[in-house]
Design a protein around this motif. Structure first.
Motif, PDB file in Angstrom:
ATOM      1  N   GLY A 214       0.667  -1.045  -0.107  1.00 23.13           N
ATOM      2  CA  GLY A 214      -0.012  -0.036  -0.298  1.00 23.13           C
ATOM      3  C   GLY A 214       0.913   1.228  -0.352  1.00 23.13           C
ATOM      4  O   GLY A 214       0.358   2.188   0.768  1.00 23.13           O
ATOM      5  N   HIS A 215       1.861   1.308  -0.707  1.00 20.93           N
ATOM      6  CA  HIS A 215       2.990   2.406  -0.887  1.00 20.93           C
ATOM      7  C   HIS A 215       2.907   3.059  -2.206  1.00 20.93           C
ATOM      8  O   HIS A 215       2.462   2.528  -3.137  1.00 20.93           O
ATOM      9  N   ALA A 216       2.994   4.350  -1.919  1.00 22.03           N
ATOM     10  CA  ALA A 216       2.953   5.281  -3.649  1.00 22.03           C
ATOM     11  C   ALA A 216       4.494   5.365  -3.420  1.00 22.03           C
ATOM     12  O   ALA A 216       5.200   6.263  -2.902  1.00 22.03           O
ATOM     13  N   VAL A 217       5.355   5.414  -4.682  1.00 21.04           N
ATOM     14  CA  VAL A 217       6.071   5.898  -5.184  1.00 21.04           C
ATOM     15  C   VAL A 217       6.574   6.751  -6.319  1.00 21.04           C
ATOM     16  O   VAL A 217       5.862   6.381  -7.380  1.00 21.04           O
ATOM     17  N   VAL A 218       7.284   7.405  -5.881  1.00 19.17           N
ATOM     18  CA  VAL A 218       6.979   8.370  -6.703  1.00 19.17           C
ATOM     19  C   VAL A 218       8.616   8.724  -7.365  1.00 19.17           C
ATOM     20  O   VAL A 218       9.388   8.961  -6.613  1.00 19.17           O
ATOM     21  N   THR A 219       8.468   8.499  -8.479  1.00 22.06           N
ATOM     22  CA  THR A 219      10.266   8.922  -8.588  1.00 22.06           C
ATOM     23  C   THR A 219      10.188  10.148 -10.000  1.00 22.06           C
ATOM     24  O   THR A 219       9.566   9.897 -10.858  1.00 22.06           O
TER      25      THR A 219
ATOM     26  N   VAL B 201      11.092  16.157   5.190  1.00 23.14           N
ATOM     27  CA  VAL B 201       9.593  16.343   5.049  1.00 23.14           C
ATOM     28  C   VAL B 201       9.166  14.613   4.369  1.00 23.14           C
ATOM     29  O   VAL B 201       8.060  14.600   5.294  1.00 23.14           O
ATOM     30  N   VAL B 202      10.387  13.686   3.805  1.00 22.29           N
ATOM     31  CA  VAL B 202       9.525  12.990   3.233  1.00 22.29           C
ATOM     32  C   VAL B 202       9.357  11.852   5.237  1.00 22.29           C
ATOM     33  O   VAL B 202       8.539  10.939   4.705  1.00 22.29           O
ATOM     34  N   GLU B 203      10.169  12.186   5.714  1.00 22.28           N
ATOM     35  CA  GLU B 203      10.588  11.501   6.426  1.00 22.28           C
ATOM     36  C   GLU B 203       9.195  12.134   7.272  1.00 22.28           C
ATOM     37  O   GLU B 203       8.162  10.679   8.055  1.00 22.28           O
ATOM     38  N   ARG B 204       9.139  12.959   7.516  1.00 24.36           N
ATOM     39  CA  ARG B 204       8.082  13.658   8.672  1.00 24.36           C
ATOM     40  C   ARG B 204       6.505  12.448   7.717  1.00 24.36           C
ATOM     41  O   ARG B 204       5.794  12.718   8.325  1.00 24.36           O
ATOM     42  N   HIS B 205       6.665  12.327   7.048  1.00 27.97           N
ATOM     43  CA  HIS B 205       5.264  11.511   5.923  1.00 27.97           C
ATOM     44  C   HIS B 205       5.706  10.324   5.980  1.00 27.97           C
ATOM     45  O   HIS B 205       4.939   9.355   5.075  1.00 27.97           O
ATOM     46  N   ASP B 206       6.336   9.699   6.728  1.00 31.71           N
ATOM     47  CA  ASP B 206       6.685   8.140   7.145  1.00 31.71           C
ATOM     48  C   ASP B 206       7.002   7.682   6.064  1.00 31.71           C
ATOM     49  O   ASP B 206       6.873   6.311   5.764  1.00 31.71           O
ATOM     50  N   GLY B 207       7.537   8.381   5.006  1.00 32.56           N
ATOM     51  CA  GLY B 207       8.968   8.154   3.746  1.00 32.56           C
ATOM     52  C   GLY B 207      10.489   7.728   3.922  1.00 32.56           C
ATOM     53  O   GLY B 207      10.749   8.623   5.318  1.00 32.56           O
ATOM     54  N   THR B 208      10.465   7.239   2.600  1.00 33.26           N
ATOM     55  CA  THR B 208      12.451   7.190   2.603  1.00 33.26           C
ATOM     56  C   THR B 208      12.042   7.917   0.655  1.00 33.26           C
ATOM     57  O   THR B 208      11.403   8.059  -0.078  1.00 33.26           O
ATOM     58  N   ILE B 209      13.066   8.447   1.211  1.00 34.13           N
ATOM     59  CA  ILE B 209      13.828   9.550  -0.258  1.00 34.13           C
ATOM     60  C   ILE B 209      14.940   8.498  -0.725  1.00 34.13           C
ATOM     61  O   ILE B 209      16.644   7.831   0.484  1.00 34.13           O
TER      62      ILE B 209
ATOM     63  N   LEU C 265       6.514   6.858  -0.004  1.00 33.66           N
ATOM     64  CA  LEU C 265       5.128   7.158   1.055  1.00 33.66           C
ATOM     65  C   LEU C 265       4.225   6.165   0.735  1.00 33.66           C
ATOM     66  O   LEU C 265       3.503   5.324   0.390  1.00 33.66           O
ATOM     67  N   PRO C 266       3.719   5.660   2.491  1.00 33.33           N
ATOM     68  CA  PRO C 266       2.619   5.033   2.511  1.00 33.33           C
ATOM     69  C   PRO C 266       1.154   5.648   2.233  1.00 33.33           C
ATOM     70  O   PRO C 266       0.887   7.081   2.268  1.00 33.33           O
TER      71      PRO C 266
END
Length: 540
Positions: free
Chosen positions: A446-451, A491-499, A516-517
């Motif tokens: 259930g993750h969204a991956v933006v590239t 910002v990405v980590e505060r959205h529980d995501g990774t870069i 991003l979840p």
């Protein structure tokens, strides 16, 4: 071992029948020797009290410096140091009073008057420093307090140094004079004994060899040791061969020298600690200056970015206004013109908000407003916002979305600006760039991956160094508006995501991936927000 008085009494008692006058003279000489030794011991005691007074004044100066350097510390240390100085002054004054009460010599009274004046100067110096410390503590600025207390301590040292040196030198000379008087007294004893009774030469020789010469040698040793201590050789010690009066004098001398050495060591340690403190404060000031310079550079860069980013939309708006003005008297539909002006003005408003957001981030204040939003909407806004810049640079900017737009619990503006910043970094810093592709995909879990992928030369081999705050490595030398990879990662980590940074497909170009979840369909209707809707986060 018997005392010197007993030994003198036994030796002189044997010659009393032969030479009564000589015996009386010797007894008188013995009394003079006692007075000389007492005066020497008294001078030694006063010298020890003066040494203690010097140490107390030094402690008081250090306590005053500590009270000014650390205003939040307990004030009892300064009061205790002040009380110790007062007690030491009283002890020295009482010792001087005892020396004058037991003497009828006018010279002693003259010396007493000469010693009381420096003592009064020491009291006045302590009172002046006390007033100055009180005035310094009332000041509010730390730098002015430090400068004021340094001046006060320098003045205190200037006022106390000469009187203390004078008093110590006087007492040291008194000790030397006492030893010289004892030596002169022994010579008088020899002359009187030889003149009074020639027949008692053998007894006088025994007296000299048994008593006088050892005493003279020990007194001379004490004199030389006192001179060495006066020159600063504080490791000087004498051997205690007997337990008579001279033995006590030697023991007291050794204790005095040891105390002086310890105090000298403490003074050296305090001086070294003070130098370390000054060095540390100097480093702190240099670090503060470096931080101020970094803030100033950031401010100048921010204003440069503002002028650069606002120039293009303002030019478009002014051009459209000129077209509308020229068409004012004609039958021309100006609705598209005003639509373009509105679109550019809205984009300008968004860019101003972005600049203000970046300015807050560089000052340490970042606010997040997480709400349910579609990932495709954010990417479309970002691509639309950077379309004109890509067209100006002749770079093809495209967007690839999935059919089902995943929902994110995110701050729309911050994520949009992160994507715009990554596109902007590719446009500005990738030499030979021809295309940039922004793609959205769904991943397992259930993750969204933006590239964001480009066909440029790729990232430099700096590892995590690219995520350092304020890093700008650009082969073209352009100053960018982008929020930077460090802030983007935050910002990405505060959205529980990774870069992640890496290479594009086939190992060509550069690619930045944001994981991003995404919200499930049920969560999209009732989002399980870790922060209440509209809540704000702050990073320092």
């Amino acid at each position: 071992m018997r005392s010197l008085k007993v030994r003198f009494a036994l030796l002189l008692g044997g010659t009393a029948l032969l030479v009564v006058l000589a015996a009386l003279g010797v007894l008188a000489s013995i009394g003079a020797a006692e007075r000389t030794i007492d005066r020497t011991l008294a001078a030694q005691g006063r010298l020890e009290l003066l040494v203690e007074l010097s140490g107390r004044m030094t402690q008081y100066g250090l306590a005053a410096l500590e009270a000014v350097s650390n205003p939040d510390a307990q004030p009892e240390g300064l009061a205790v140091a002040r009380a110790h100085v007062d007690r030491a002054l009283v002890a020295v004054d009482e010792a001087l009073g005892r020396s004058i009460t037991s003497s009828d010599d006018p010279l002693d009274r003259t010396q007493y008057a000469a010693r009381t004046r420096p003592l009064a100067q020491l009291r006045a110096a302590r009172a002046v420093l006390d007033r100055q410390v009180t005035q310094v503590l009332r000041q509010s600025e730390d730098e002015s307090r430090r400068a004021a207390i340094r001046g006060a301590l320098n003045g205190f040292g200037a006022m106390t140094g000469q009187p203390l040196s004078f008093l110590i030198e006087v007492e040291r000379r008194s000790m030397i004079a006492g030893s010289d008087a004892a030596r002169a007294l022994s010579g008088t004893l020899r002359v009187a004994s030889l003149a009074a009774v020639a027949g008692a030469l053998a007894l006088v020789l025994l007296l000299y060899r048994a008593v006088t010469r050892p005493v003279l040698a020990r007194i001379e040793a004490v004199r030389r040791a006192a001179g060495a201590v006066g020159r600063g050789e504080l490791d000087t010690r004498l051997s205690v061969a007997t337990r008579d009066e001279l033995g006590l004098l030697v023991a007291n001398f050794n204790r005095m020298a040891a105390r002086l050495a310890r105090r000298e060591g403490r003074l050296a340690a305090d001086r070294a600690a003070l130098e370390d403190t000054v060095a540390a404060r100097t480093l702190d000031l240099r670090a503060a200056n470096a931080r101020l310079e970094a803030v100033d550079r950031s401010r100048r860069r921010f204003f440069a970015d503002v002028s650069h980013e606002l120039r293009t939309p303002l030019t478009v708006i002014l051009g459209e206004c000129d077209i509308a003005a020229r068409s004012a008297g004609r039958q021309t539909d100006v609705t598209p013109v005003f639509a373009t002006i509105r679109k550019r003005a809205l984009r300008l408003k968004r860019r101003v908000e972005d600049l203000l957001r970046v300015a807050r981030s560089e000052s340490g204040q970042i606010e997040l407003d997480r709400r349910p939003v579609g990932a495709g909407e954010i990417l479309a806004d970002a691509v639309d916002g950077m379309g004109s810049e890509a067209a100006r640079r002749r770079v093809a900017l495209s967007l690839a979305l999935v059919e089902a737009d995943p929902m994110l619990l995110a701050d729309r503006e911050w994520l949009r600006q992160v994507v715009e910043s990554l596109i902007d970094n590719a446009l500005r810093h990738a030499t030979g760039l021809t295309r940039v592709v922004v793609a959205l995909a769904r991943a397992e879990g259930g993750h969204a991956v933006v590239t964001i992928t480009d066909d440029g030369p790729g990232f430099p081999d700096l590892g995590d160094g690219l995520f350092e705050r304020f890093r700008r490595d650009s082969p073209t030398g352009e100053a960018g508006f982008g929020i930077g990879l460090a802030l983007a990662r935050w910002v990405v980590e505060r959205h529980d995501g990774t870069i992640r940074l890496g290479a594009g497909p086939g190992g060509r170009g550069a690619q930045v991936a944001l994981d991003l979840p995404a919200l499930s369909p049920s969560d999209a209707e009732h989002p399980p927000s870790p922060h209440p809707t509209g809540a704000q986060e702050t990073v320092a």
